[in-house]
Design a protein around this motif. Structure first.
Motif, PDB file in Angstrom:
ATOM      1  N   PRO A  22       0.838  -1.201   0.000  1.00  0.00           N
ATOM      2  CA  PRO A  22       0.000   0.000   0.000  1.00  0.00           C
ATOM      3  C   PRO A  22       0.869   1.247   0.000  1.00  0.00           C
ATOM      4  N   GLU A  23       0.339   2.307  -0.538  1.00  0.00           N
ATOM      5  CA  GLU A  23       1.107   3.543  -0.622  1.00  0.00           C
ATOM      6  C   GLU A  23       1.165   4.234   0.735  1.00  0.00           C
ATOM      7  N   TRP A  61       1.486  -1.079   7.501  1.00  0.00           N
ATOM      8  CA  TRP A  61       0.715   0.062   7.001  1.00  0.00           C
ATOM      9  C   TRP A  61      -0.230   0.625   8.059  1.00  0.00           C
ATOM     10  N   ARG A 178     -13.308  -9.049   6.356  1.00  0.00           N
ATOM     11  CA  ARG A 178     -13.749  -7.651   6.258  1.00  0.00           C
ATOM     12  C   ARG A 178     -14.633  -7.261   7.431  1.00  0.00           C
ATOM     13  N   SER A 191     -12.791   3.412   4.599  1.00  0.00           N
ATOM     14  CA  SER A 191     -13.104   3.320   3.183  1.00  0.00           C
ATOM     15  C   SER A 191     -12.788   1.911   2.697  1.00  0.00           C
ATOM     16  N   GLU A 192     -13.396   1.532   1.594  1.00  0.00           N
ATOM     17  CA  GLU A 192     -13.107   0.221   1.013  1.00  0.00           C
ATOM     18  C   GLU A 192     -11.634   0.113   0.639  1.00  0.00           C
ATOM     19  N   ASP A 193     -11.048   1.194   0.193  1.00  0.00           N
ATOM     20  CA  ASP A 193      -9.632   1.174  -0.168  1.00  0.00           C
ATOM     21  C   ASP A 193      -8.752   0.911   1.048  1.00  0.00           C
ATOM     22  N   ASP A 194      -9.102   1.517   2.192  1.00  0.00           N
ATOM     23  CA  ASP A 194      -8.308   1.296   3.402  1.00  0.00           C
ATOM     24  C   ASP A 194      -8.441  -0.147   3.884  1.00  0.00           C
ATOM     25  N   ASP A 196      -9.099  -2.704   1.992  1.00  0.00           N
ATOM     26  CA  ASP A 196      -8.333  -3.500   1.029  1.00  0.00           C
ATOM     27  C   ASP A 196      -6.845  -3.457   1.360  1.00  0.00           C
ATOM     28  N   ALA A 197      -6.346  -2.288   1.749  1.00  0.00           N
ATOM     29  CA  ALA A 197      -4.920  -2.155   2.064  1.00  0.00           C
ATOM     30  C   ALA A 197      -4.563  -2.974   3.308  1.00  0.00           C
ATOM     31  N   ALA A 200      -4.705  -6.738   2.225  1.00  0.00           N
ATOM     32  CA  ALA A 200      -4.002  -7.161   1.014  1.00  0.00           C
ATOM     33  C   ALA A 200      -3.157  -8.422   1.217  1.00  0.00           C
TER      34      ALA A 200
END
Length: 302
Positions: A22-23, A61, A178, A191-194, A196-197, A200
């Motif tokens: 993740p970034e 992360w 999840r 968020s869904e992105d967080d 996912d990170a 991962a």
């Protein structure tokens, strides 16, 4: 026969990791090789070392918003992926109660860290607690997040705090985690992105397969020792701050005051602190508060 010597290597390109990292700007990424283990460590800053031990099902992360603040305050911050998590790989999947503790000691030796400040969360706090009791000379000061002190007294009112464990004891490979990031455990929806990170690395067979053994062979035995009073019969000499989100049930200020009454009986210096508008995943809910409390504790413990 010579003893294998640890060595440290730096990946040429962090984007080459699989799955991709993740970034998080500002971090360098290392692979620290010790016998049987290749530990991924994200680092930022220079100065006195601070080691951040992630919880479950998270990894380095988790500290993306905490580590840079500590680095800006003059610390060298080390965020390892512990065995069975993140991008760390092991030759042997076997896990015992103190396996991660031995891993951490080898990592500190490989990085030439004699003593460090320690911040930990959730499952990472188990390893932090073990280090503080078994090797207090390696820890300057500790901050434990969302996990009660080892010297707490058992109470039936604590049982809801372990309601998530049965599903992990019987975790099926490929099953979604999840739901762990539901409103029961976070004060502010992720968020869904967080999510996912955070999840991962669960796509890695090694990480997914580690869920059961970590819970069965590390978490449950250590929880049993706490309930049996093992740590109430020992002395915690490392200055330790225990931090909870006020929305993290059942670890309320009222209940913690009851089960952790008179901490001076069990520790040289231990305090409890509470963060408003935060639940179990306190580093997502209130990273600035976590960083501020940690900096203040390091200063006061010194």
């Amino acid at each position: 026969m010579t003893t294998p010597q640890p060595r440290t290597t730096r990946p040429a390109d962090a984007r080459a990791w699989s799955p991709p990292l993740p970034e998080a700007p500002g971090f360098d990424h290392l692979v620290v090789e010790t016998p049987g283990l290749r530990t991924h460590v994200a680092t930022v800053g220079t100065g006195d070392p601070v080691v951040l031990l992630h919880g479950f099902p998270e990894h380095w992360w988790q500290w993306r918003d905490v580590a840079p603040v500590l680095a800006a305050a003059g610390y060298r911050v080390l965020c390892p992926d512990l065995r069975g998590a993140g991008w760390t790989t092991a030759d042997d999947a076997h896990v015992e109660r103190e396996t991660r503790l031995r891993d951490l000691l080898a990592l500190l030796d490989a990085l030439d860290v004699d003593r460090a400040h320690l911040v930990s969360h959730d499952m990472g706090a188990i390893t932090a607690m073990q280090l503080c009791y078994e090797h207090p000379d390696r820890v300057r000061a500790a901050v434990e997040l969302s996990v009660p002190p080892g010297f707490m007294r058992p109470s039936p009112r604590l049982l809801p705090g372990f309601r998530h464990l049965p599903a992990l004891v019987w975790h099926r490979r490929g099953a979604s985690l999840r739901g762990i990031f539901s409103s029961t455990y976070v004060a502010h929806p992720l968020s869904e992105d967080d999510i996912d990170a955070h999840l991962a690395p669960m796509g890695r067979t090694e990480v997914d397969a580690a869920v059961r053994p970590l819970v069965r062979h590390m978490v449950l035995p250590e929880a049993t020792r706490m309930m049996r009073g093992v740590y109430r019969r020992r002395r915690l000499t490392v200055p330790t701050l225990f931090v909870f989100g006020r929305r993290d049930r059942p670890w309320t200020e009222e209940l913690m005051g009851q089960v952790c009454r008179a901490p001076e009986r069990h520790a040289d210096r231990a305090e409890l602190a509470y963060v408003d508008d935060a639940a179990h995943f306190i580093t997502d809910d209130a990273p600035a508060a976590v960083a501020a409390l940690s900096r203040d504790w390091f200063d006061r413990a010194a």
